[in-house]
Motif scaffolding. Structure first.
Motif, short mmCIF file in Angstrom:
data_model
loop_
_atom_site.label_atom_id
_atom_site.label_comp_id
_atom_site.label_asym_id
_atom_site.label_seq_id
_atom_site.Cartn_x
_atom_site.Cartn_y
_atom_site.Cartn_z
N ARG A 163 0.93 -1.45 -0.31
CA ARG A 163 0.56 0.29 -0.41
C ARG A 163 1.18 1.55 0.35
N THR A 164 0.30 2.30 -0.87
CA THR A 164 1.53 3.80 -0.87
C THR A 164 0.62 4.55 0.31
N ALA A 165 0.95 5.53 0.85
CA ALA A 165 1.22 6.36 1.06
C ALA A 165 -0.61 7.11 0.50
N ASP A 166 -0.46 7.61 -0.12
CA ASP A 166 -1.93 7.79 -1.15
C ASP A 166 -2.68 7.19 -1.06
N GLU A 167 -3.10 6.06 -1.56
CA GLU A 167 -4.04 4.65 -1.02
C GLU A 167 -4.25 4.53 0.48
N ALA A 168 -3.59 5.00 1.48
CA ALA A 168 -3.99 4.65 3.09
C ALA A 168 -4.67 6.11 3.37
#
Length: 231
Positions: A163-168
């Motif tokens: 998971r990326t920071a943007d997705e989180a």
């Protein structure tokens, strides 16, 4: 008369029968060659500047020529040129202060967690250690990982590798709508620091820390928890 001048003069004189010096009529070419041979002797070059000094002299002459040319083409001459240079420097400093280090857009959204599973408490402790040492880039990144890990531990996000920071941030904004914008801003800042070359400071870290503390005290809207997360 100098040593050089006297030597050259002697080359151009001859002794008459009565002991007086008479000028010698030497053609210009041979006279020049004789003078050059005389002046090429080491005794005349003992105090000459070395190669480095001559290079520096040529460089500063070049810089001075550029400055004089620019001053001649600038209204107000040298004073006007200095004023323009100072204005440009002031504008550059102001833009740097306002925008910070130029950002580079990350080529890809890299995974938020690069190591094995660690608890939110462990990420927070590491973040505090980095902050205490003045390593705010690392401190901000660890605090963002602590935020996401804490949301996973509270079942507001389903644990998902890669998971990326943007997705989180996008997923966490659904059960925590009051903090959705702050989460998106935090994710962008994380990407800029981790992958875009931006430098973090203490204030940036304190904002992440405050967001982390606020999220811990916020009750989620359970009706909008991410599907698949445990209840």
């Amino acid at each position: 008369m100098s040593v050089t001048g006297g030597t050259i003069a002697r080359l151009l004189l001859m002794r008459a029968d009565d002991g007086t010096d008479l000028p010698v009529d030497i053609p210009r070419g041979p006279a020049r060659e004789a003078a050059e041979r005389e002046l090429s002797k080491p005794m005349y070059h003992q105090n000459d500047p070395n190669l480095l000094q001559r290079g520096l002299d040529r460089f500063w002459e070049w810089v001075d020529g550029i400055f004089n040319s620019a001053a001649g083409a600038t209204p107000g001459g040298a004073v006007g040129l200095v004023t323009i240079v100072l204005i440009v420097i002031a504008l550059t400093v102001a833009l740097w202060w306002r925008l910070g280090t130029p950002r580079r857009s990350p080529a890809t959204g890299s995974a938020l967690f690069n190591e094995g599973p660690r608890s939110a408490a462990q990420h927070r402790a590491t973040a505090e250690e980095h902050a205490a040492a003045g390593h705010f880039n690392q401190a901000v990144q660890e605090r963002m990982r602590a935020i996401v890990r804490a949301l996973e531990e509270r079942a507001l996000l389903d644990p998902r590798p890669g998971r990326t920071a943007d997705e989180a941030a996008a997923e966490a904004g659904r059960p925590l709508p009051d903090h959705a914008e702050a989460l998106r801003d935090a994710a962008r800042t994380f990407d800029d620091i981790a992958y875009g070359g931006r430098a973090a400071d203490q204030q940036a870290y304190l904002r992440f820390k405050e967001l982390d503390n606020q999220l811990e005290l916020t009750k989620p809207q359970l009706s909008t928890v991410t599907p698949g997360a445990a209840g």
